[in-house]
Write a protein that holds these residues in place. Sequence first.
Motif, mmCIF file in Angstrom:
data_model
loop_
_atom_site.group_PDB
_atom_site.id
_atom_site.type_symbol
_atom_site.label_atom_id
_atom_site.label_comp_id
_atom_site.label_asym_id
_atom_site.label_seq_id
_atom_site.Cartn_x
_atom_site.Cartn_y
_atom_site.Cartn_z
ATOM 1 N N LEU A 89 0.569 -1.509 0.358
ATOM 2 C CA LEU A 89 -0.455 0.098 0.007
ATOM 3 C C LEU A 89 0.843 1.227 0.459
ATOM 4 O O LEU A 89 0.143 1.634 -0.707
ATOM 5 C CB LEU A 89 -0.937 -0.016 1.312
ATOM 6 N N ARG A 90 2.033 1.169 1.044
ATOM 7 C CA ARG A 90 2.848 2.445 0.863
ATOM 8 C C ARG A 90 2.935 2.492 -0.621
ATOM 9 O O ARG A 90 4.106 3.729 -1.185
ATOM 10 C CB ARG A 90 3.968 2.306 1.612
ATOM 11 N N TYR A 97 0.817 9.324 -5.862
ATOM 12 C CA TYR A 97 1.884 11.088 -5.235
ATOM 13 C C TYR A 97 2.926 11.612 -5.807
ATOM 14 O O TYR A 97 2.586 12.104 -6.551
ATOM 15 C CB TYR A 97 1.841 10.762 -3.466
ATOM 16 N N LYS A 98 3.825 10.741 -6.886
ATOM 17 C CA LYS A 98 5.289 10.973 -7.314
ATOM 18 C C LYS A 98 4.274 11.473 -8.807
ATOM 19 O O LYS A 98 3.899 12.267 -9.605
ATOM 20 C CB LYS A 98 5.947 9.890 -7.123
ATOM 21 N N CYS A 99 2.991 10.568 -9.510
ATOM 22 C CA CYS A 99 2.463 10.720 -10.815
ATOM 23 C C CYS A 99 1.547 11.942 -10.227
ATOM 24 O O CYS A 99 1.568 12.996 -11.043
ATOM 25 C CB CYS A 99 1.891 9.764 -10.443
ATOM 26 N N SER A 100 0.963 12.457 -9.193
ATOM 27 C CA SER A 100 0.567 13.829 -8.765
ATOM 28 C C SER A 100 0.681 14.814 -8.823
ATOM 29 O O SER A 100 1.216 16.143 -9.637
ATOM 30 C CB SER A 100 -0.486 13.555 -7.495
ATOM 31 N N LYS A 106 4.577 12.662 -17.794
ATOM 32 C CA LYS A 106 4.210 11.456 -17.145
ATOM 33 C C LYS A 106 5.259 10.605 -17.830
ATOM 34 O O LYS A 106 5.732 11.099 -18.574
ATOM 35 C CB LYS A 106 3.061 11.329 -17.503
ATOM 36 N N ASN A 107 6.045 10.027 -16.860
ATOM 37 C CA ASN A 107 6.716 8.662 -17.159
ATOM 38 C C ASN A 107 5.766 7.640 -17.256
ATOM 39 O O ASN A 107 4.930 7.733 -17.391
ATOM 40 C CB ASN A 107 7.835 9.218 -15.879
ATOM 41 N N LYS A 108 6.742 6.122 -18.043
ATOM 42 C CA LYS A 108 6.104 4.703 -18.032
ATOM 43 C C LYS A 108 5.438 4.899 -16.777
ATOM 44 O O LYS A 108 3.864 4.194 -17.080
ATOM 45 C CB LYS A 108 7.058 4.435 -18.151
ATOM 46 N N GLU A 109 6.045 5.106 -15.440
ATOM 47 C CA GLU A 109 5.432 3.983 -14.466
ATOM 48 C C GLU A 109 4.049 5.065 -14.211
ATOM 49 O O GLU A 109 2.418 4.457 -13.660
ATOM 50 C CB GLU A 109 6.055 4.707 -12.807
#
Length: 111
Positions: A89-90, A97-100, A106-109
């Motif tokens: 979950l973490r 959070y990183k994507c927001s 936007k990277n691949k993840e």
Amino acid sequence: MRIIITAIIIYFLSLSSVWILGFTMAKADTKSEAIVGHVITQVIQGNDMDHTEVMTNELAALMHKFSIEISSVLLQNMPNILDSISAQLRLELDKQYKCSLQGDYKNKECS
């Protein structure tokens, strides 16, 4: 003198009854032996018997035994299970959070 002899007789009778009962008590594996013996006896005597009901009852007893064992193993390993779930979950929350924070890029993840 009579009281002493009576006491000795009662003592030996109780001791022998404990000894006899100790050897005739049912053991854990005698249930399956009794069932197999009963089925064989019924087949030899030619009595009609519902074998599926016997198997159903035995399977239910086995499932009960295994479910109790599984629950005890699950309770023993619960801290490890909860630790792995919280770690997953973490990681997922960190990724969200990183994507927001990335905005337009936007990277691949995050795609």
